[in-house]
Design a protein around this motif. Structure first.
Motif, PDB file in Angstrom:
ATOM      1  N   ASN A 145      44.779  52.981  19.800  1.00 45.07           N
ATOM      2  CA  ASN A 145      44.514  51.577  20.114  1.00 45.07           C
ATOM      3  C   ASN A 145      43.083  51.197  19.755  1.00 45.07           C
ATOM      4  N   SER A 146      42.134  52.083  20.063  1.00 46.84           N
ATOM      5  CA  SER A 146      40.744  51.812  19.702  1.00 46.84           C
ATOM      6  C   SER A 146      40.590  51.744  18.183  1.00 46.84           C
ATOM      7  N   PHE A 147      41.298  52.612  17.482  1.00 44.97           N
ATOM      8  CA  PHE A 147      41.249  52.602  16.015  1.00 44.97           C
ATOM      9  C   PHE A 147      41.712  51.258  15.473  1.00 44.97           C
ATOM     10  N   SER A 148      42.869  50.774  15.962  1.00 44.12           N
ATOM     11  CA  SER A 148      43.407  49.513  15.444  1.00 44.12           C
ATOM     12  C   SER A 148      42.527  48.331  15.832  1.00 44.12           C
ATOM     13  N   GLN A 149      42.019  48.334  17.072  1.00 43.46           N
ATOM     14  CA  GLN A 149      41.168  47.229  17.518  1.00 43.46           C
ATOM     15  C   GLN A 149      39.884  47.150  16.705  1.00 43.46           C
ATOM     16  N   ASN A 150      39.304  48.293  16.403  1.00 44.27           N
ATOM     17  CA  ASN A 150      38.057  48.282  15.640  1.00 44.27           C
ATOM     18  C   ASN A 150      38.298  48.060  14.155  1.00 44.27           C
ATOM     19  N   LEU A 151      39.466  48.456  13.665  1.00 44.66           N
ATOM     20  CA  LEU A 151      39.820  48.124  12.286  1.00 44.66           C
ATOM     21  C   LEU A 151      39.924  46.608  12.142  1.00 44.66           C
ATOM     22  N   ILE A 152      40.499  45.974  13.171  1.00 45.87           N
ATOM     23  CA  ILE A 152      40.560  44.509  13.194  1.00 45.87           C
ATOM     24  C   ILE A 152      39.147  43.923  13.236  1.00 45.87           C
ATOM     25  N   THR A 153      38.259  44.546  14.021  1.00 48.44           N
ATOM     26  CA  THR A 153      36.877  44.066  14.111  1.00 48.44           C
ATOM     27  C   THR A 153      36.197  44.073  12.749  1.00 48.44           C
ATOM     28  N   VAL A 154      36.486  45.104  11.940  1.00 49.44           N
ATOM     29  CA  VAL A 154      35.869  45.211  10.627  1.00 49.44           C
ATOM     30  C   VAL A 154      36.424  44.168   9.663  1.00 49.44           C
ATOM     31  N   PHE A 155      37.763  44.050   9.603  1.00 50.99           N
ATOM     32  CA  PHE A 155      38.382  43.221   8.572  1.00 50.99           C
ATOM     33  C   PHE A 155      38.644  41.785   9.003  1.00 50.99           C
ATOM     34  N   ASN A 156      38.686  41.544  10.323  1.00 57.95           N
ATOM     35  CA  ASN A 156      38.983  40.203  10.803  1.00 57.95           C
ATOM     36  C   ASN A 156      38.023  39.142  10.268  1.00 57.95           C
ATOM     37  N   PRO A 157      36.688  39.322  10.361  1.00 57.79           N
ATOM     38  CA  PRO A 157      35.791  38.276   9.844  1.00 57.79           C
ATOM     39  C   PRO A 157      35.946  38.039   8.349  1.00 57.79           C
ATOM     40  N   MET A 158      36.123  39.125   7.588  1.00 60.48           N
ATOM     41  CA  MET A 158      36.255  38.971   6.141  1.00 60.48           C
ATOM     42  C   MET A 158      37.532  38.236   5.769  1.00 60.48           C
ATOM     43  N   LEU A 159      38.647  38.655   6.367  1.00 56.58           N
ATOM     44  CA  LEU A 159      39.925  38.009   6.058  1.00 56.58           C
ATOM     45  C   LEU A 159      39.942  36.566   6.543  1.00 56.58           C
ATOM     46  N   ALA A 160      39.429  36.353   7.765  1.00 53.06           N
ATOM     47  CA  ALA A 160      39.412  34.987   8.301  1.00 53.06           C
ATOM     48  C   ALA A 160      38.546  34.074   7.442  1.00 53.06           C
ATOM     49  N   ALA A 161      37.371  34.568   7.042  1.00 51.48           N
ATOM     50  CA  ALA A 161      36.493  33.760   6.195  1.00 51.48           C
ATOM     51  C   ALA A 161      37.145  33.463   4.850  1.00 51.48           C
ATOM     52  N   PHE A 162      37.846  34.463   4.283  1.00 54.08           N
ATOM     53  CA  PHE A 162      38.515  34.266   2.991  1.00 54.08           C
ATOM     54  C   PHE A 162      39.613  33.205   3.087  1.00 54.08           C
ATOM     55  N   PHE A 163      40.498  33.366   4.076  1.00 54.48           N
ATOM     56  CA  PHE A 163      41.608  32.412   4.214  1.00 54.48           C
ATOM     57  C   PHE A 163      41.116  31.039   4.660  1.00 54.48           C
ATOM     58  N   PHE A 164      40.035  31.027   5.463  1.00 56.12           N
ATOM     59  CA  PHE A 164      39.472  29.748   5.903  1.00 56.12           C
ATOM     60  C   PHE A 164      38.925  28.980   4.702  1.00 56.12           C
ATOM     61  N   ALA A 165      38.280  29.708   3.774  1.00 55.98           N
ATOM     62  CA  ALA A 165      37.757  29.068   2.570  1.00 55.98           C
ATOM     63  C   ALA A 165      38.876  28.691   1.605  1.00 55.98           C
ATOM     64  N   ALA A 166      39.935  29.533   1.562  1.00 50.62           N
ATOM     65  CA  ALA A 166      41.023  29.304   0.609  1.00 50.62           C
ATOM     66  C   ALA A 166      41.933  28.152   1.023  1.00 50.62           C
ATOM     67  N   GLY A 167      42.256  28.068   2.309  1.00 52.34           N
ATOM     68  CA  GLY A 167      43.212  27.048   2.719  1.00 52.34           C
ATOM     69  C   GLY A 167      42.833  26.279   3.969  1.00 52.34           C
ATOM     70  N   GLY A 168      41.840  26.776   4.684  1.00 53.67           N
ATOM     71  CA  GLY A 168      41.435  26.096   5.906  1.00 53.67           C
ATOM     72  C   GLY A 168      42.100  26.684   7.134  1.00 53.67           C
ATOM     73  N   LEU A 169      41.853  26.076   8.269  1.00 54.55           N
ATOM     74  CA  LEU A 169      42.356  26.559   9.550  1.00 54.55           C
ATOM     75  C   LEU A 169      43.873  26.612   9.590  1.00 54.55           C
ATOM     76  N   TRP A 170      44.547  25.665   8.951  1.00 58.06           N
ATOM     77  CA  TRP A 170      46.012  25.609   9.016  1.00 58.06           C
ATOM     78  C   TRP A 170      46.656  26.856   8.412  1.00 58.06           C
ATOM     79  N   LEU A 171      46.054  27.410   7.338  1.00 54.41           N
ATOM     80  CA  LEU A 171      46.602  28.605   6.705  1.00 54.41           C
ATOM     81  C   LEU A 171      46.503  29.807   7.644  1.00 54.41           C
ATOM     82  N   ILE A 172      45.388  29.939   8.342  1.00 55.36           N
ATOM     83  CA  ILE A 172      45.223  31.053   9.279  1.00 55.36           C
ATOM     84  C   ILE A 172      46.194  30.921  10.446  1.00 55.36           C
ATOM     85  N   LEU A 173      46.407  29.712  10.909  1.00 54.14           N
ATOM     86  CA  LEU A 173      47.376  29.499  11.992  1.00 54.14           C
ATOM     87  C   LEU A 173      48.788  29.880  11.552  1.00 54.14           C
TER      88      LEU A 173
END
Length: 429
Positions: A145-173
């Protein structure tokens, strides 16, 4: 025969863990994107803090009452309903966004609802884990569980920033809702959770609280762990979970690259710790391991973060702070699952959540206030004591927040050592 059933249940848990990890990534991306959107609308750091505050308060308040309900009802049903309500919240945000009616205050309401559902979902999920996972593998599962949570911590900002720039908040939702559908379907169609439904179907709302605390009063060592962890959580939220980003930005000239690097190394430290916990044998002295890990996290994490002046030292501090955390969680869970009867786990886990996390909202609000109105002004008043502290943490904007890390490092380290010496806690070893 029992071994075959245990192995089958454990395989089911692995499937459930994978689907929930994917869903967790989707919801984390939504949370990150909502912070970006809300800050862009209000330009207020307090508005962002209030988002977390609105999530934690109902979670903690309801956790006091849901324990008995969870023990008496099917965990699978509780998890499905709670996740569905949270998904409806994301859907409501999407509809409001697409119709041009979304406001920050509406996000607060959604966060209140999500916090309320988490009060049911998390202890139900914790009990379900105990029903599916053999006791001797609880520590390993905590590491997963710690592995998955911290993997999310690493990739979450990058993926969120990418999709936010690509399509905006609606795409992430949309991605969040799709990940919910996946996790919901896996739980509904492929997972069976063994139940031990209590004989008493109806009880007063306070019965679960009373029964949970009565049990903990007899198991004082577990109660003391919860109380000391509440204090540790308070110090953690004062700094790492609250003012780390403002301090790094202030001391790096507003470099988002530096902040992203430090956050990534924090996730990497947690991943390394999670991997180690998932493959190593259980600690023989589990209670001692909890507080030694906490002491090391405060000593090397907070203190290095306080005295660091560049991205290299801050990244080292991030790893030092996050690597011991999986050891804390794994050993605490191992103690709980061994000493709490299966029929009582819902009540005890719910009380644990209420007690252990009750200090988080206070830490979130107090940390921002202390940084803006106490420590930063103090380091700028050119007093003799401030000059002495400057020799340790440096000067300029952000030095007051660095002093806060110095304080939490020393306080957290001291509390961890004192707690480790407590007789009731030592009995758990």
């Amino acid at each position: 025969m029992e071994n075959k059933v245990a192995d089958k249940n454990f395989r089911k848990y692995i499937v459930l863990w994978l689907s929930q990890s994917i869903s967790g990534l989707g919801s984390s991306m939504t949370g990150f994107a909502l912070v970006l959107w809300a800050y862009g609308q209000s330009q207020s750091a307090m508005s962002v803090s209030l988002m977390s505050f609105c999530n934690y308060v109902p979670y903690i308040a309801l956790s006091l009452f849901v324990g008995g309900f969870i023990d008496r009802h099917r965990k699978k049903t509780i998890m499905l309903v709670a996740d569905s309500i949270a998904a409806v919240g994301s859907l409501a945000v999407l509809v409001l966004l697409l119709t041009g009616q979304l406001s920050v205050w509406q996000i607060y309401i959604v966060n209140v609802i999500v916090g309320a559902t988490n009060a049911f979902q998390q202890p139900a999920s914790a009990v379900a884990t105990g029903r599916l996972v053999p006791v001797d593998k609880i520590s390993n599962v905590s590491g997963m569980n710690s592995f998955s949570q911290n993997l999310i911590t690493v990739f979450n900002p990058m993926l969120a920033a990418f999709f936010f720039a690509a399509g905006g908040l609606w795409l992430i939702l949309l991605i969040d809702l799709a990940s919910f559908v996946l996790a919901f379907s896996v739980l509904l169609f492929f997972i069976t959770i063994p139940e031990q439904v209590g004989e008493k179907k109806h009880s007063a709302p306070f019965d679960g609280i009373v029964q949970g605390f009565v049990f903990l009063w007899k198991e004082k060592g577990i109660l003391y762990i919860m109380l000391t962890m509440a204090l540790i959580n308070f110090f953690s939220r004062l700094t790492y979970e609250n003012i780390l980003s403002p301090m790094i930005l202030a001391r790096s000239g507003g470099s988002s690259m530096t902040l992203g690097t430090v956050n990534a190394f924090m996730g990497i430290g947690g991943i390394v710790g999670g991997v180690i916990v998932s493959v190593k044998k259980e600690s023989r002295r589990k209670a001692t391991a909890i507080y030694v890990s906490a002491a090391l996290s405060f000593l090397f994490g907070d203190l290095i973060m306080a005295v660091g002046r560049n991205v290299y030292w801050w990244s080292l501090a991030a790893v030092a702070a996050s690597l011991p955390i999986p050891f804390i969680m794994a050993n605490q869970n191992a103690i709980l699952y061994r000493r709490v009867p299966a029929a009582m786990q819902g009540r005890v886990f719910a009380v644990r959540n209420a007690v252990q996390y009750s200090t988080i909202p206070v830490g979130i609000l107090l940390g921002g206030y202390l940084a803006d109105y106490v420590f930063e002004p103090f380091m700028g008043n050119f007093s003799e004591f401030a000059g002495l502290l400057e020799k340790v943490v440096g000067s300029g904007v952000g030095s007051g927040m660095a002093v806060m890390f110095l304080c939490t490092g020393l306080c957290g380290f001291t509390i961890s050592l004192i707690s480790c010496a407590n007789r009731e806690i030592q009995k758990l070893d």
